[in-house]
Motif scaffolding. Structure first.
Motif, PDB file in Angstrom:
ATOM      1  N   GLY A   1      -7.530  -2.006   0.861  1.00  8.84           N
ATOM      2  CA  GLY A   1      -6.425  -2.893   0.493  1.00  8.84           C
ATOM      3  C   GLY A   1      -5.955  -2.692  -0.930  1.00  8.84           C
ATOM      4  O   GLY A   1      -5.141  -3.453  -1.447  1.00  8.84           O
ATOM      5  N   GLU A   2      -6.481  -1.643  -1.607  1.00  6.24           N
ATOM      6  CA  GLU A   2      -6.068  -1.380  -2.985  1.00  6.24           C
ATOM      7  C   GLU A   2      -4.830  -0.471  -2.959  1.00  6.24           C
ATOM      8  O   GLU A   2      -4.882   0.608  -2.372  1.00  6.24           O
ATOM      9  CB  GLU A   2      -7.160  -0.637  -3.764  1.00  6.24           C
ATOM     10  N   GLY A   3      -3.753  -0.893  -3.588  1.00  5.82           N
ATOM     11  CA  GLY A   3      -2.569  -0.048  -3.649  1.00  5.82           C
ATOM     12  C   GLY A   3      -2.747   0.996  -4.738  1.00  5.82           C
ATOM     13  O   GLY A   3      -3.370   0.719  -5.763  1.00  5.82           O
ATOM     14  N   VAL A   4      -2.248   2.194  -4.521  1.00  5.11           N
ATOM     15  CA  VAL A   4      -2.369   3.244  -5.543  1.00  5.11           C
ATOM     16  C   VAL A   4      -1.034   3.986  -5.678  1.00  5.11           C
ATOM     17  O   VAL A   4      -0.386   4.272  -4.672  1.00  5.11           O
ATOM     18  CB  VAL A   4      -3.475   4.267  -5.159  1.00  5.11           C
ATOM     19  N   VAL A   5      -0.633   4.264  -6.912  1.00  8.55           N
ATOM     20  CA  VAL A   5       0.497   5.174  -7.137  1.00  8.55           C
ATOM     21  C   VAL A   5       0.104   6.226  -8.159  1.00  8.55           C
ATOM     22  O   VAL A   5      -0.712   5.961  -9.035  1.00  8.55           O
ATOM     23  CB  VAL A   5       1.775   4.512  -7.726  1.00  8.55           C
ATOM     24  N   VAL A   6       0.711   7.405  -8.007  1.00  7.84           N
ATOM     25  CA  VAL A   6       0.589   8.419  -9.054  1.00  7.84           C
ATOM     26  C   VAL A   6       1.995   8.594  -9.605  1.00  7.84           C
ATOM     27  O   VAL A   6       2.966   8.677  -8.843  1.00  7.84           O
ATOM     28  CB  VAL A   6       0.026   9.743  -8.491  1.00  7.84           C
ATOM     29  N   VAL A   7       2.103   8.582 -10.936  1.00 10.86           N
ATOM     30  CA  VAL A   7       3.410   8.642 -11.588  1.00 10.86           C
ATOM     31  C   VAL A   7       3.460   9.861 -12.505  1.00 10.86           C
ATOM     32  O   VAL A   7       2.530  10.099 -13.281  1.00 10.86           O
ATOM     33  CB  VAL A   7       3.647   7.352 -12.419  1.00 10.86           C
ATOM     34  N   GLU A   8       4.506  10.624 -12.343  1.00 12.86           N
ATOM     35  CA  GLU A   8       4.708  11.782 -13.236  1.00 12.86           C
ATOM     36  C   GLU A   8       6.147  11.727 -13.710  1.00 12.86           C
ATOM     37  O   GLU A   8       7.055  11.548 -12.881  1.00 12.86           O
ATOM     38  CB  GLU A   8       4.518  13.085 -12.458  1.00 12.86           C
ATOM     39  N   ASN A   9       6.384  11.895 -15.007  1.00  9.31           N
ATOM     40  CA  ASN A   9       7.750  11.788 -15.549  1.00  9.31           C
ATOM     41  C   ASN A   9       8.455  10.524 -15.059  1.00  9.31           C
ATOM     42  O   ASN A   9       9.626  10.568 -14.665  1.00  9.31           O
ATOM     43  CB  ASN A   9       8.594  13.004 -15.162  1.00  9.31           C
ATOM     44  N   ARG A  10       7.718   9.445 -15.024  1.00 11.34           N
ATOM     45  CA  ARG A  10       8.231   8.131 -14.609  1.00 11.34           C
ATOM     46  C   ARG A  10       8.593   8.038 -13.125  1.00 11.34           C
ATOM     47  O   ARG A  10       9.017   6.990 -12.656  1.00 11.34           O
ATOM     48  CB  ARG A  10       9.455   7.708 -15.430  1.00 11.34           C
ATOM     49  N   ARG A  11       8.425   9.133 -12.401  1.00 10.83           N
ATOM     50  CA  ARG A  11       8.749   9.082 -10.960  1.00 10.83           C
ATOM     51  C   ARG A  11       7.461   8.944 -10.175  1.00 10.83           C
ATOM     52  O   ARG A  11       6.400   9.450 -10.575  1.00 10.83           O
ATOM     53  CB  ARG A  11       9.466  10.362 -10.531  1.00 10.83           C
ATOM     54  N   ILE A  12       7.563   8.284  -9.030  1.00 13.22           N
ATOM     55  CA  ILE A  12       6.387   8.119  -8.175  1.00 13.22           C
ATOM     56  C   ILE A  12       6.227   9.393  -7.350  1.00 13.22           C
ATOM     57  O   ILE A  12       7.160   9.810  -6.662  1.00 13.22           O
ATOM     58  CB  ILE A  12       6.560   6.888  -7.274  1.00 13.22           C
ATOM     59  N   THR A  13       5.063  10.035  -7.479  1.00 16.01           N
ATOM     60  CA  THR A  13       4.833  11.246  -6.674  1.00 16.01           C
ATOM     61  C   THR A  13       3.896  10.949  -5.506  1.00 16.01           C
ATOM     62  O   THR A  13       3.776  11.735  -4.586  1.00 16.01           O
ATOM     63  CB  THR A  13       4.233  12.377  -7.526  1.00 16.01           C
ATOM     64  N   TYR A  14       3.202   9.803  -5.593  1.00 15.21           N
ATOM     65  CA  TYR A  14       2.326   9.423  -4.490  1.00 15.21           C
ATOM     66  C   TYR A  14       2.253   7.906  -4.434  1.00 15.21           C
ATOM     67  O   TYR A  14       2.188   7.227  -5.461  1.00 15.21           O
ATOM     68  CB  TYR A  14       0.906   9.996  -4.712  1.00 15.21           C
ATOM     69  N   ALA A  15       2.309   7.345  -3.216  1.00 18.25           N
ATOM     70  CA  ALA A  15       2.095   5.896  -3.042  1.00 18.25           C
ATOM     71  C   ALA A  15       1.346   5.716  -1.729  1.00 18.25           C
ATOM     72  O   ALA A  15       1.732   6.327  -0.723  1.00 18.25           O
ATOM     73  CB  ALA A  15       3.430   5.166  -2.986  1.00 18.25           C
ATOM     74  N   ASN A  16       0.249   4.967  -1.751  1.00 19.62           N
ATOM     75  CA  ASN A  16      -0.508   4.839  -0.496  1.00 19.62           C
ATOM     76  C   ASN A  16       0.028   3.686   0.363  1.00 19.62           C
ATOM     77  O   ASN A  16       0.892   2.904  -0.070  1.00 19.62           O
ATOM     78  CB  ASN A  16      -2.007   4.730  -0.776  1.00 19.62           C
ATOM     79  N   GLU A  17      -0.539   3.577   1.568  1.00 19.22           N
ATOM     80  CA  GLU A  17      -0.025   2.604   2.540  1.00 19.22           C
ATOM     81  C   GLU A  17      -0.226   1.165   2.091  1.00 19.22           C
ATOM     82  O   GLU A  17       0.617   0.303   2.329  1.00 19.22           O
ATOM     83  CB  GLU A  17      -0.725   2.794   3.884  1.00 19.22           C
TER      84      GLU A  17
END
Ligand code: ADP
Length: 389
Positions: free
Chosen positions: A39-55
């Motif tokens: 249930g933990e949300g995760v994002v990876v951000v590069e150059n302020r853009r989201i490159t990964y977001a989990n379900e």
């Protein structure tokens, strides 16, 4: 002999073997997937853009990963009130500045609702590529419980205050007619006593005494209610000097009763309201002196440090308190003896003592053995919700 391989050895062996590039990526994917399951949300951000977001994050916000990835700036994930702070922190983190990585904030749901979260962010660097990974935990429920608790506490404070005001006004207004009754019984005694027989004079005398007693009870009630409605003046108070002063004030009656005062410890300095805490100590010492029928009486005032908290105590070798009354004695006007016994009293002293301690975020309790003596313990500032004002 067969060599048993323990689980620890297997894990250690696996850890020592370097991961092949594919395995590294697979492990990374598994880690992100299991965070999502938790249930933990995760994002990876590069150059302020989201490159990964989990379900889990998509479920939290109602926004798809594809949509998130199309945004020019990941800050859109956050509630508008939070965006400045998050952007500032993002820039600080990218420059490698070390600061609190774990804090509370809020996302915005697709339907415009605020989503309370707790987040942890870390800087990622692979060669020239620099990014930030952020994990989110939904704390809506916890926040709702906290808000509810705050409402209950405020409600309780309001109703306690209203009760104190009521007691104050009621007792204040009761005093007026009571003063009249008291005065008229005095006039009767002075001017008409000779015209009455013994029985009549006895009734008059009783009436006069009862009016006096009622006045004392109302005064105690006023004192009790005032304690709830006045602000405390908190300053560092040297408890040793305070006990010295209280003992000094009580010295004539302590000497008369031939009571030995024992002070085995040097007491520390505590932030508290000196006047009210002085009254608390005075109440406890007065009781310790009153409820004692031993030929050699003593009172000990000291403190002990247990489980990291400071506990003050007033101990006596007096009559003690039966177990079934060790709670009820703190009730207002509760006395365990006939009115005239042990020098009389109103039964409000311990109720006031308890309220003083509660206002200082502490607790008060008694340990006692009938016939052997009692120890009254009290603490300060255990309850972080205590009202200092
Ligand atoms: P008061 O002393 O005016 O009666 P308190 O509220 O101070 O009222 O005490 C309530 C009752 O608790 C007392 O009447 C007495 O029966 C009991 N008590 C209080 N302190 C002691 C003590 N140190 N030893 C024995 N009994 C005590």
């Amino acid at each position: 002999m067969r060599q048993e391989t323990t689980a620890t050895e297997t894990v250690t062996a696996l850890e020592e073997e370097p991961l092949k590039p594919d395995e590294g990526i697979a492990l990374y994917d598994t880690l992100l997937a299991s965070l999502s399951e938790m249930g933990e949300g995760v994002v990876v951000v590069e150059n302020r853009r989201i490159t990964y977001a989990n379900e889990a994050l998509c479920a939290m916000t109602g926004i798809s990963a594809t949509e998130m990835k199309s945004w020019p700036n990941y800050i859109q994930l956050f509630h508008p009130d939070e965006r400045d702070r998050i952007m500032r922190n993002h820039l600080r983190r990218l420059t490698g500045e070390q600061f609190e990585a774990h804090y509370e904030s809020a996302l915005i749901h697709q339907d415009g609702q605020r989503v309370e979260i707790e987040m942890a962010a870390a800087r990622l660097q692979a060669g020239a590529r620099i990014g930030v990974i952020v994990a989110f935990r939904n704390i809506d429920e916890r926040k709702a419980v906290e808000a509810q608790l705050k409402r209950y506490t405020q409600e309780l404070e309001r109703s306690n205050k209203a009760l104190d005001e009521f007691a104050y006004i009621a007792s204040h207004d009761l005093k007026e007619p009571l003063r009249g009754i008291h005065n008229y019984t005095s006039f009767l005694q002075e001017d008409y006593a000779a015209k009455l027989d013994d029985q009549g004079r006895y009734y008059l005398e009783r009436m006069h005494r009862l009016a006096e007693r009622l006045t004392t009870l109302i005064d105690r009630l006023l004192r009790y209610s005032r304690l709830g409605s006045t602000a405390l003046t908190i300053t560092p108070v040297n408890m040793n000097s305070l006990v010295d002063e209280v003992v000094e004030d009580l010295l004539p009656s302590l000497k008369e009763r031939q009571i030995e005062i024992r002070r085995p410890h040097t007491l520390s300095t505590i932030p508290c309201d000196e006047i009210w805490i002085g009254e608390l100590i005075q109440n406890l010492i007065t009781n310790a002196a009153k409820y004692n029928d031993k030929p050699e009486k003593w009172i000990e005032i000291g403190y002990s440090a247990e489980h990291g908290r400071q506990v003050f105590y007033v101990r006596d070798n007096g009559i003690g308190i039966p177990l079934q009354h060790q709670d009820t004695i703190f009730r207002i006007f509760k006395r365990l003896h006939e009115q005239e016994k042990f020098g009389g009293g109103t039964g409000a002293g311990l109720t006031i003592a308890r309220k003083i301690v509660h206002r200082h975020g502490g607790n008060i309790w008694v340990e006692s053995t009938e016939g052997e003596g009692s120890t009254f313990y009290f603490t300060f500032w255990e309850d972080s919700h205590a009202t200092q004002t």
